[in-house]
Structures are given as structure tokens and as C-alpha cells.
Design an enzyme around this catalytic site. Structure first.
Site, PDB file in Angstrom:
ATOM      1  N   GLY A  11       0.812  -1.217   0.000  1.00  0.00           N
ATOM      2  CA  GLY A  11       0.000   0.000   0.000  1.00  0.00           C
ATOM      3  C   GLY A  11       0.846   1.268   0.000  1.00  0.00           C
ATOM      4  N   ALA A  79      -2.222  -2.931   7.142  1.00  0.00           N
ATOM      5  CA  ALA A  79      -3.163  -3.571   6.214  1.00  0.00           C
ATOM      6  C   ALA A  79      -4.599  -3.269   6.610  1.00  0.00           C
ATOM      7  CB  ALA A  79      -2.938  -5.083   6.207  1.00  0.00           C
ATOM      8  N   GLN A  81      -8.898  -3.011   4.568  1.00  0.00           N
ATOM      9  CA  GLN A  81      -9.761  -2.598   3.466  1.00  0.00           C
ATOM     10  C   GLN A  81      -9.972  -1.122   3.762  1.00  0.00           C
ATOM     11  OE1 GLN A  81     -11.657  -1.074   1.160  1.00  0.00           O
ATOM     12  NE2 GLN A  81     -13.366  -1.286   2.576  1.00  0.00           N
ATOM     13  N   SER A 123      -7.608   5.764  12.438  1.00  0.00           N
ATOM     14  CA  SER A 123      -7.968   6.758  11.412  1.00  0.00           C
ATOM     15  C   SER A 123      -8.876   7.861  11.946  1.00  0.00           C
ATOM     16  CB  SER A 123      -8.705   6.024  10.277  1.00  0.00           C
ATOM     17  OG  SER A 123      -9.363   6.936   9.441  1.00  0.00           O
ATOM     18  N   GLU A 125     -11.275   8.850  10.422  1.00  0.00           N
ATOM     19  CA  GLU A 125     -12.655   8.466  10.074  1.00  0.00           C
ATOM     20  C   GLU A 125     -13.434   8.038  11.324  1.00  0.00           C
ATOM     21  OE1 GLU A 125     -14.724   8.084   7.032  1.00  0.00           O
ATOM     22  OE2 GLU A 125     -13.372   9.754   6.697  1.00  0.00           O
ATOM     23  N   TYR A 147     -16.309   1.249   7.488  1.00  0.00           N
ATOM     24  CA  TYR A 147     -14.853   1.383   7.660  1.00  0.00           C
ATOM     25  C   TYR A 147     -14.542   2.091   8.988  1.00  0.00           C
ATOM     26  CZ  TYR A 147     -10.158   3.342   7.117  1.00  0.00           C
ATOM     27  OH  TYR A 147      -8.846   3.721   7.329  1.00  0.00           O
ATOM     28  N   LYS A 151     -12.566   0.632  12.271  1.00  0.00           N
ATOM     29  CA  LYS A 151     -11.354   1.254  12.839  1.00  0.00           C
ATOM     30  C   LYS A 151     -11.533   1.576  14.330  1.00  0.00           C
ATOM     31  CE  LYS A 151      -8.226   1.452   9.531  1.00  0.00           C
ATOM     32  NZ  LYS A 151      -6.907   0.820   9.663  1.00  0.00           N
TER      33      LYS A 151
HETATM   34  P1  NAP Z   1      -3.737   1.294   1.117  1.00  0.00           P
HETATM   35  O1  NAP Z   1      -2.854   1.947   0.129  1.00  0.00           O
HETATM   36  O2  NAP Z   1      -5.163   1.012   0.757  1.00  0.00           O
HETATM   37  O3  NAP Z   1      -3.048  -0.096   1.533  1.00  0.00           O
HETATM   38  C1  NAP Z   1      -3.757  -1.083   2.243  1.00  0.00           C
HETATM   39  C2  NAP Z   1      -2.887  -2.324   2.328  1.00  0.00           C
HETATM   40  O4  NAP Z   1      -3.603  -3.357   3.009  1.00  0.00           O
HETATM   41  C3  NAP Z   1      -2.491  -2.917   0.952  1.00  0.00           C
HETATM   42  O5  NAP Z   1      -1.161  -3.336   1.019  1.00  0.00           O
HETATM   43  C4  NAP Z   1      -3.426  -4.121   0.844  1.00  0.00           C
HETATM   44  O6  NAP Z   1      -2.932  -5.140   0.016  1.00  0.00           O
HETATM   45  C5  NAP Z   1      -3.439  -4.574   2.293  1.00  0.00           C
HETATM   46  N1  NAP Z   1      -4.526  -5.518   2.590  1.00  0.00           N
HETATM   47  C6  NAP Z   1      -5.837  -5.371   2.320  1.00  0.00           C
HETATM   48  N2  NAP Z   1      -6.516  -6.465   2.736  1.00  0.00           N
HETATM   49  C7  NAP Z   1      -5.598  -7.318   3.269  1.00  0.00           C
HETATM   50  C8  NAP Z   1      -5.683  -8.609   3.860  1.00  0.00           C
HETATM   51  N3  NAP Z   1      -6.840  -9.271   3.974  1.00  0.00           N
HETATM   52  N4  NAP Z   1      -4.543  -9.203   4.304  1.00  0.00           N
HETATM   53  C9  NAP Z   1      -3.351  -8.568   4.169  1.00  0.00           C
HETATM   54  N5  NAP Z   1      -3.204  -7.344   3.608  1.00  0.00           N
HETATM   55  C10 NAP Z   1      -4.332  -6.729   3.171  1.00  0.00           C
HETATM   56  O7  NAP Z   1      -3.775   2.101   2.488  1.00  0.00           O
HETATM   57  P2  NAP Z   1      -2.775   3.249   3.024  1.00  0.00           P
HETATM   58  O8  NAP Z   1      -3.271   4.565   2.550  1.00  0.00           O
HETATM   59  O9  NAP Z   1      -1.381   2.839   2.777  1.00  0.00           O
HETATM   60  O10 NAP Z   1      -3.103   3.195   4.586  1.00  0.00           O
HETATM   61  C11 NAP Z   1      -2.386   2.321   5.458  1.00  0.00           C
HETATM   62  C12 NAP Z   1      -3.245   2.052   6.696  1.00  0.00           C
HETATM   63  O11 NAP Z   1      -3.527   3.286   7.344  1.00  0.00           O
HETATM   64  C13 NAP Z   1      -4.590   1.412   6.429  1.00  0.00           C
HETATM   65  O12 NAP Z   1      -4.891   0.584   7.536  1.00  0.00           O
HETATM   66  C14 NAP Z   1      -5.549   2.578   6.405  1.00  0.00           C
HETATM   67  O13 NAP Z   1      -6.860   2.157   6.745  1.00  0.00           O
HETATM   68  C15 NAP Z   1      -4.933   3.461   7.469  1.00  0.00           C
HETATM   69  N6  NAP Z   1      -5.143   4.897   7.330  1.00  0.00           N
HETATM   70  C16 NAP Z   1      -4.874   5.512   6.157  1.00  0.00           C
HETATM   71  C17 NAP Z   1      -5.004   6.891   6.075  1.00  0.00           C
HETATM   72  C18 NAP Z   1      -4.680   7.630   4.809  1.00  0.00           C
HETATM   73  O14 NAP Z   1      -5.081   8.798   4.684  1.00  0.00           O
HETATM   74  N7  NAP Z   1      -3.915   7.047   3.888  1.00  0.00           N
HETATM   75  C19 NAP Z   1      -5.423   7.629   7.202  1.00  0.00           C
HETATM   76  C20 NAP Z   1      -5.669   6.947   8.391  1.00  0.00           C
HETATM   77  C21 NAP Z   1      -5.515   5.576   8.457  1.00  0.00           C
HETATM   78  P3  NAP Z   1      -3.280  -5.194  -1.582  1.00  0.00           P
HETATM   79  O15 NAP Z   1      -2.250  -4.308  -2.236  1.00  0.00           O
HETATM   80  O16 NAP Z   1      -3.140  -6.630  -1.881  1.00  0.00           O
HETATM   81  O17 NAP Z   1      -4.675  -4.641  -1.743  1.00  0.00           O
HETATM   82  O1  F7E Z   2     -12.539  11.054   0.229  1.00  0.00           O
HETATM   83  C1  F7E Z   2     -15.041  13.391  -1.162  1.00  0.00           C
HETATM   84  C2  F7E Z   2     -15.561  12.258  -0.294  1.00  0.00           C
HETATM   85  O2  F7E Z   2     -11.971   8.766  -0.570  1.00  0.00           O
HETATM   86  C3  F7E Z   2     -12.304  12.336   0.764  1.00  0.00           C
HETATM   87  C4  F7E Z   2      -8.881   6.861   3.492  1.00  0.00           C
HETATM   88  O3  F7E Z   2      -7.472   6.823   3.397  1.00  0.00           O
HETATM   89  O4  F7E Z   2      -8.811   8.946   4.658  1.00  0.00           O
HETATM   90  C5  F7E Z   2      -9.352   8.315   3.513  1.00  0.00           C
HETATM   91  O5  F7E Z   2     -10.762   8.313   3.561  1.00  0.00           O
HETATM   92  C6  F7E Z   2     -13.532  13.217   0.589  1.00  0.00           C
HETATM   93  C7  F7E Z   2     -14.855  12.570   1.014  1.00  0.00           C
HETATM   94  O6  F7E Z   2     -10.867   9.717   1.519  1.00  0.00           O
HETATM   95  C8  F7E Z   2     -15.050  12.195  -4.575  1.00  0.00           C
HETATM   96  O7  F7E Z   2     -16.981  12.282  -0.229  1.00  0.00           O
HETATM   97  C9  F7E Z   2     -15.729  13.952  -3.499  1.00  0.00           C
HETATM   98  O8  F7E Z   2     -15.607  13.494   1.751  1.00  0.00           O
HETATM   99  O9  F7E Z   2     -10.209  10.578  -0.672  1.00  0.00           O
HETATM  100  P1  F7E Z   2     -11.356   9.989   0.026  1.00  0.00           P
HETATM  101  P2  F7E Z   2     -11.643   9.472   2.892  1.00  0.00           P
HETATM  102  O10 F7E Z   2     -12.985   8.917   2.701  1.00  0.00           O
HETATM  103  O11 F7E Z   2     -11.516  10.722   3.691  1.00  0.00           O
HETATM  104  C10 F7E Z   2      -9.164   8.369   5.918  1.00  0.00           C
HETATM  105  C11 F7E Z   2      -8.464   9.139   7.001  1.00  0.00           C
HETATM  106  C12 F7E Z   2      -8.932   6.909   5.965  1.00  0.00           C
HETATM  107  O12 F7E Z   2      -8.611   6.353   7.006  1.00  0.00           O
HETATM  108  C13 F7E Z   2      -9.318   6.130   4.754  1.00  0.00           C
HETATM  109  O13 F7E Z   2      -8.681   4.844   4.742  1.00  0.00           O
HETATM  110  O14 F7E Z   2     -13.663  13.501  -0.803  1.00  0.00           O
HETATM  111  N1  F7E Z   2     -15.149  13.122  -2.600  1.00  0.00           N
HETATM  112  N2  F7E Z   2     -15.688  13.393  -4.710  1.00  0.00           N
HETATM  113  C14 F7E Z   2     -14.717  12.034  -3.233  1.00  0.00           C
HETATM  114  N3  F7E Z   2     -14.043  10.956  -2.786  1.00  0.00           N
HETATM  115  C15 F7E Z   2     -13.698  10.002  -3.692  1.00  0.00           C
HETATM  116  N4  F7E Z   2     -13.000   8.928  -3.285  1.00  0.00           N
HETATM  117  N5  F7E Z   2     -14.030  10.120  -5.023  1.00  0.00           N
HETATM  118  C16 F7E Z   2     -14.705  11.192  -5.510  1.00  0.00           C
HETATM  119  O15 F7E Z   2     -15.000  11.266  -6.692  1.00  0.00           O
END
Ligand code: NAP
Ligand code: F7E
Length: 324
Positions: A11, A79, A81, A123, A125, A147, A151
Site C-alpha cells: 500500500g 493492512a 480494506q 484513522s 474516520e 470502515y 477502525k
Molecule cells: P492502502 O494503500 O489502501 O493499503 C492497504 C494495504 O492493506 C495494501 O497493502 C493491501 O494489500 C493490504 N490488505 C488489504 N486487505 C488485506 C488482507 N486481507 N490481508 C493482508 N493485507 C491486506 O492504504 P494506506 O493509505 O497505505 O493506509 C495504510 C493504513 O492506514 C490502512 O490501515 C488505512 O486504513 C490506514 N489509514 C490511512 C489513512 C490515509 O489517509 N492514507 C489515514 C488513516 C488511516 P493489496 O495491495 O493486496 O490490496
Molecule cells: O474522500 C469526497 C468524499 O476517498 C475524501 C482513506 O485513506 O482517509 C481516507 O478516507 C472526501 C470525502 O478519503 C469524490 O466524499 C468527493 O468526503 O479521498 P477519500 P476518505 O474517505 O476521507 C481516511 C483518514 C482513511 O482512514 C481512509 O482509509 O472527498 N469526494 N468526490 C470524493 N471521494 C472520492 N473517493 N471520489 C470522488 O470522486
């Protein structure tokens, strides 16, 4: 040489964290779930330096075997979803992986070696329909998606194992963090990719959902440093990580299109299909505890982040066009 295991190595965050830990002299073991074709694109440049092993959050046994073989001192559970809209279409899978998956790892740590330091990727969220602005470690949760609910479970089971079994189990409550490696379906990357395609004549429009929602967006490279700092702290705790600034999706569009000398209003179409059954309207962090106790602060600001993402997608798509 300390060994760290990272789930979610394929990821966005997994790739940045692996780079950081390698630079600090760690032996890095990344866990990837089995697929008919491997999706190692984000860590392709690291494959001669890290070990990639198979493991799935559905399967506790795979972690016990890993501990026996690699004897880690730190474990980062990245990791999940992680795409919010998918969590309404696949709510039980989201619960299995994003919630119960955390317990499976904690159980493996508890039985194999309770000294392993554990990081849980929590998160913003979890704050959902926010009960306080800005959100800090003491703000109550009100998740708005399966989701977010999953979390919250992961957060509390981490605290519960810390308190019940004295594990060094940390919950990092990270606000949205982005980068050129962000998945294409998340709004920031969708916009950066859309701007590049429009600029290079590959498409004429970009369809988005709610332009008014507000997010506290930072750079993923800065946030993995916070994860590492949390595991070096003298005691396990919960930390909010964010920039302390919030911006609308509309503002992200304005800056991204303007960076390519385009007027966003000519290309962006609001499409109801991208609205969510329940929205998180505003997220804004109070990361002062992380500043005080971890010495952490974000380095990349909002405008630079937007420009970095647009520049990267412009370059990528330019190359694709040149090679086609
Ligand atoms: P990401 O790009 O969606 O990566 C998610 C990872 O989880 C991928 O490597 C995916 O593998 C793996 N995964 C999914 N299902 C799995 C399973 N059943 N077993 C093992 N691995 C699995 O997410 P990210 O943005 O790097 O975020 C990393 C973590 O931080 C996540 O837990 C996310 O929910 C959390 N988080 C993210 C944000 C953000 O803004 N990015 C903010 C707060 C928290 P595949 O490549 O095979 O799909
Ligand atoms: O949406 C709006 C949508 O999908 C941000 C994940 O990493 O951060 C992420 O979750 C905002 C929302 O991220 C579109 O409605 C408008 O209000 O980029 P997003 P998210 O839902 O905030 C948190 C911290 C996590 O933990 C999650 O794993 O943007 N929005 N138009 C849209 N969003 C998407 N995806 N696509 C659109 O077309």
C-alpha cells in the site's frame, strides 16, 4: 539489526515506511496477501532490500509462523480494506480485515512474544460526524461508515490488549495523508490524475462527488515518521497525527487545475454516483500532543502537496503518451 514486520507493504504507507526503516538500518519484512499476480508496484524499487512474505489478516496462523522465522521487535499493522465507499458494499469483509484482523495480530503477539512493539493504523474516520473541532486524542468517536466503525474496534482492541496484557500497543490516529503513490480512487489522486489527463488531451472532464467536504490533508512521507516515533516512545499511547489545517475538495481542485494553467470549473462535473450514504463533513486535527511528546511536525504543506501530486501524474502520463 532490529527487524520490523509491516502488513500492507504493497500500500501507499507501507512503501514509505519501508524506505524510512531501511534508512534507519532495520531489517524489513513486508507482508503481502496472495494474489494470482503480485501487486508490488509501490515497492518495486525496494525488492532487493526487503523480504516480502505471504500473509493475510484473515489468517492468524500466518503471523505466528512469521514471528518464529523473523523474530521481529516491531510490528506495524498497516493492512486494511481502506476505501470508505467499498466498506458499504463489503461491510462484513471490512469488519473481518480492518477490525478483527487487528485482534488476530495482537493474539499472535501475545502468545508468541509480548515484547514486540505494535503499531495500529487508526484513522480520523473514527471521528465521523465530529463531536468537537478540532479533534484530539480525547474527542469522542462517531463513525459514519462501516470502515470507520471497524477502525474504532481496531483502536479499542489495541488499547484493551495494552491494558489487559501489558503489550506495547500503540494507536496512531492519522488524518488523511496523500502522495503520488495514493490509490487512484481516493479523491486527491483522482483529481491529480484527472488534471494530468485533461492537460494532455486524454479526457475532457472529471466527475466528482461532494466538493464541500473538508479534510486535513498531509503528506504520507511525513506521517510514517510519526508511526516510527510512536514505537520509540517510552510508553505506549494514542496519538493524533495531522496538519491542523482543513481544506475543501473544491479548494484541492482549484489549486490542482490552476497548477496546470486550467480553470477547474470548465472540467469538473458533480456526479451523484460519488456521493456517500453518510458523509464526514469536516476533519481537522489537533496534533499538539505528537508535537510535544514525539517532537513530530508535518513538513510538506497543503499547496506543495497538491503540486507534488499533479507534477508526478503529469510526468507519468506524459511518459505513457510518449511510449504509446
Ligand atoms: P492502502 O494503500 O489502501 O493499503 C492497504 C494495504 O492493506 C495494501 O497493502 C493491501 O494489500 C493490504 N490488505 C488489504 N486487505 C488485506 C488482507 N486481507 N490481508 C493482508 N493485507 C491486506 O492504504 P494506506 O493509505 O497505505 O493506509 C495504510 C493504513 O492506514 C490502512 O490501515 C488505512 O486504513 C490506514 N489509514 C490511512 C489513512 C490515509 O489517509 N492514507 C489515514 C488513516 C488511516 P493489496 O495491495 O493486496 O490490496
Ligand atoms: O474522500 C469526497 C468524499 O476517498 C475524501 C482513506 O485513506 O482517509 C481516507 O478516507 C472526501 C470525502 O478519503 C469524490 O466524499 C468527493 O468526503 O479521498 P477519500 P476518505 O474517505 O476521507 C481516511 C483518514 C482513511 O482512514 C481512509 O482509509 O472527498 N469526494 N468526490 C470524493 N471521494 C472520492 N473517493 N471520489 C470522488 O470522486
Amino acid at each position: 539489526m532490529p527487524t520490523a514486520i509491516i502488513t500492507g507493504i504493497t500500500g501507499q504507507d507501507g512503501s514509505y515506511l519501508a524506505e524510512l526503516l531501511l534508512s534507519k538500518g532495520y531489517n524489513v519484512v513486508g507482508v503481502a496477501r496472495r494474489a494470482s499476480t503480485f501487486t508490488l508496484e509501490r515497492v518495486a524499487h525496494l525488492l532487493d532490500k526487503i523480504t516480502v512474505v505471504q500473509g493475510d489478516l484473515h489468517d492468524q496462523g500466518s503471523f505466528m509462523a512469521l514471528f518464529e522465522e523473523y523474530k521481529p521487535t516491531e510490528f506495524y499493522n498497516l493492512a486494511a480494506q481502506s476505501f470508505v465507499p467499498t466498506s458499504w458494499n463489503q461491510p462484513t469483509l471490512t469488519g473481518e480485515v480492518t477490525a478483527l484482523g487487528v485482534t488476530r495480530i495482537l493474539e499472535a503477539i501475545r502468545y508468541y512474544n509480548p515484547k514486540i512493539r505494535f503499531y495500529q493504523a487508526s484513522s480520523s474516520e473514527m471521528y465521523g460526524k465530529v463531536l468537537e473541532i478540532p479533534q484530539s486524542e480525547t474527542t469522542p468517536f462517531y463513525p459514519r461508515s462501516p470502515y470507520g466503525v471497524a477502525k474504532v474496534y481496531g483502536h479499542y482492541i489495541t488499547i484493551n490488549y495494552r491494558e489487559s496484557f501489558d503489550l506495547f500497543a500503540v494507536s496512531g490516529i492519522l488524518f488523511n495523508h496523500e502522495s503520488p503513490r495514493r490509490g487512484l480512487e481516493f479523491v486527491t489522486r483522482k483529481i491529480a490524475d484527472g488534471v494530468a489527463k485533461i492537460k494532455l488531451g486524454l479526457t475532457k472532464e472529471l466527475r466528482l462527488g461532494n466538493l464541500e467536504s473538508k479534510r486535513d490533508w498531509g503528506f504520507a512521507g511525513d506521517y510514517v515518521d510519526a508511526m516510527w516515533r510512536m514505537l520509540q516512545h517510552d510508553q505506549p499511547d494514542n496519538f493524533v497525527i495531522g496538519t491542523g489545517e482543513t481544506h475543501t475538495v473544491r479548494e484541492f481542485c482549484e489549486i490542482a487545475f490552476a497548477h496546470a494553467d486550467l480553470d477547474w470549473q470548465k472540467y469538473v462535473i458533480v456526479d451523484e454516483r460519488f456521493y456517500r450514504p453518510a458523509e464526514v463533513d469536516i476533519l481537522l486535527s489537533d496534533p499538539s500532543k505528537a508535537g510535544r511528546e514525539l517532537g513530530w511536525e508535518p513538513k510538506v504543506g497543503f499547496v506543495d502537496l497538491v503540486k507534488m501530486m499533479v507534477d508526478s501524474d503529469m510526468e507519468r502520463i506524459r511518459k505513457q503518451v510518449a511510449n504509446s
